[in-house]
Design an enzyme around this catalytic site. Sequence first.
Site, mmCIF file in Angstrom:
data_model
loop_
_atom_site.group_PDB
_atom_site.id
_atom_site.type_symbol
_atom_site.label_atom_id
_atom_site.label_comp_id
_atom_site.label_asym_id
_atom_site.label_seq_id
_atom_site.Cartn_x
_atom_site.Cartn_y
_atom_site.Cartn_z
ATOM 1 N N SER A 9 5.108 -3.249 2.487
ATOM 2 C CA SER A 9 3.904 -4.070 2.417
ATOM 3 C C SER A 9 4.196 -5.541 2.715
ATOM 4 O O SER A 9 4.570 -5.887 3.827
ATOM 5 C CB SER A 9 3.257 -3.887 1.035
ATOM 6 O OG SER A 9 2.016 -4.517 0.951
ATOM 7 N N ASP A 64 9.361 -11.004 14.924
ATOM 8 C CA ASP A 64 8.524 -11.115 16.115
ATOM 9 C C ASP A 64 8.479 -12.523 16.678
ATOM 10 O O ASP A 64 8.316 -12.716 17.892
ATOM 11 C CB ASP A 64 7.097 -10.668 15.788
ATOM 12 C CG ASP A 64 6.954 -9.152 15.783
ATOM 13 O OD1 ASP A 64 7.962 -8.459 16.000
ATOM 14 O OD2 ASP A 64 5.828 -8.664 15.562
ATOM 15 N N LYS A 77 4.517 0.544 4.947
ATOM 16 C CA LYS A 77 3.224 0.514 4.269
ATOM 17 C C LYS A 77 2.389 -0.602 4.893
ATOM 18 O O LYS A 77 2.543 -1.770 4.570
ATOM 19 C CB LYS A 77 3.429 0.296 2.769
ATOM 20 C CG LYS A 77 2.205 0.606 1.906
ATOM 21 C CD LYS A 77 1.306 -0.587 1.716
ATOM 22 C CE LYS A 77 0.202 -0.328 0.733
ATOM 23 N NZ LYS A 77 -0.779 -1.441 0.630
#
Length: 526
Positions: A291, A302, A316
């Site tokens: 999460s 990224d 998740k």
Amino acid sequence: MKKKIFLSTLTIILLAVAIFYPKISASVDDLYLKIAVMNDIISIINESYVEEVDWAKTMEGAYRGMLEELDPHSVYINKDKLKTVKEEFQGNFQGIGIEFDIIDGYITVISPIVGTPSERVGLQSGDKFLKINGESAYKITQEETFKKLRGPKGTTVTLTVKRVGEEEPFEVEIIRDDIPIYSVLAHFIVEENVGYVLVNRFSQKTAEEFSDALHDLKGQGMTSLIIDLRYNGGGYMNEAVEMLDHFLNAGDMIVYTKGRLPNANEDFYATGKGEFKDLPVVVMINRGSASASEIVSGALQDLDRGMIVGETSFGKGLVQRQWPLKDGSAVRVTVARYYTPSGRLIQRPYDNGLQDYYESIVLADETDSTVLDTTDKPVYKTKAGRTVFGGGGITPDVLVKRHLNLSKPTVKVFQHSDRLFFKFAQELSKEYPNAPADAENFIFNEDLPEDYLEEFLSFVGDKVESLTLEDLQKDKDYVEMQLKSEMAKMWWGNNAFYKARLLADNQFEAALEHIPDAKALPGLKP
């Protein structure tokens, strides 16, 4: 009669919706039929079941079953459970310290909370509790779970545990303790001015605690940072966003969400106000990282802003919104999926049911710790064009499995309810008239007394009959870590305890080794 009146009222509302919104009339008709069937079932049970029906319990089961059919993370939270959830993220409680779910009727460990009794006795993700204090835990409710596992500090609970990959269940006795309310459990400087911050969850004050830790480390001369998110099961998304804002440039996308309804679609960007945009960062994750932990690691990866080291995270990536209900309970329903800046959906597939959903992450990557199979993983590009992988969870830049490979007798010592490492550490500390002058030197450089393994074997005695000196010699690094961490905690507190826990931690060693790579990332703004 009241149930029939309620259902009739609901039917009128649904028909009214169908009149004014004809595009959804077909689905409304189907829903009306299902409600009518549910009404018939309730009537039949109420009139014909062999015993008096506990409707509170029965309907709660219906609520849970309905939500379980949606996805693994949409849940019904009864009144008592809701109180517990609030305690976990806002207050304090006493128990064993696990994040869990009820899967196939059994309490299943999602992750042990770092620094709690469950972590100390070695509970792992995927462990199922067959019995609690000798009584079957099959078909136990979450409410019953909290009643049985929580309790006053110092009291014990005995669990019969079934572990994935092991044929026979085993028993472990756990001594209840305070479950830490702080989400930043430790922060300190290690070699060459490397800062280390251990974050075990994302609660209401995580960003504030993390900011305090960063500024304290900066004052100590920190020039690079390792963030340890292993076994961090997540929590509040906004805390992860605020944490990331320390490192990113204005306008950098942190995460975005997409749902069926427009109000579930949100984009989150960095403000550029952070003071640590020039700080090299390495993040450690494992299969218990989920999460909000995946928001942090995914965004840094990224945006070419941090190196990710460890194991593929849990996966998740569903956003829940919570609604209070009239009886004091609540329902938490998935309203969106979240995506990293490159467009990766973090959520793992759950088409094969809840058991496969949780067990598959435990069994993943078991065959080789150095080679990552990316055959079926979709490929994405970072902001600077580096290749990263989707398909569920965050795939680390550097795959490193945690190596323990302990002998079974040593594991039994670790799991023993008498806390043998702690007790022996107290005895061993008596050989030091005064605490060593320097915690860092004691932890990383000093040797324990020459015959400490023989003394430990004698101390354990008949508590672990199968333990031999050969076992302890094979597992010497692990035994030393356990004893030094307990002694360090006695002498210097929690920061020293967690620093000593990094001894013989190959994932941490890999994180240190890859700090130069973090310094070379194109997203770093010197």
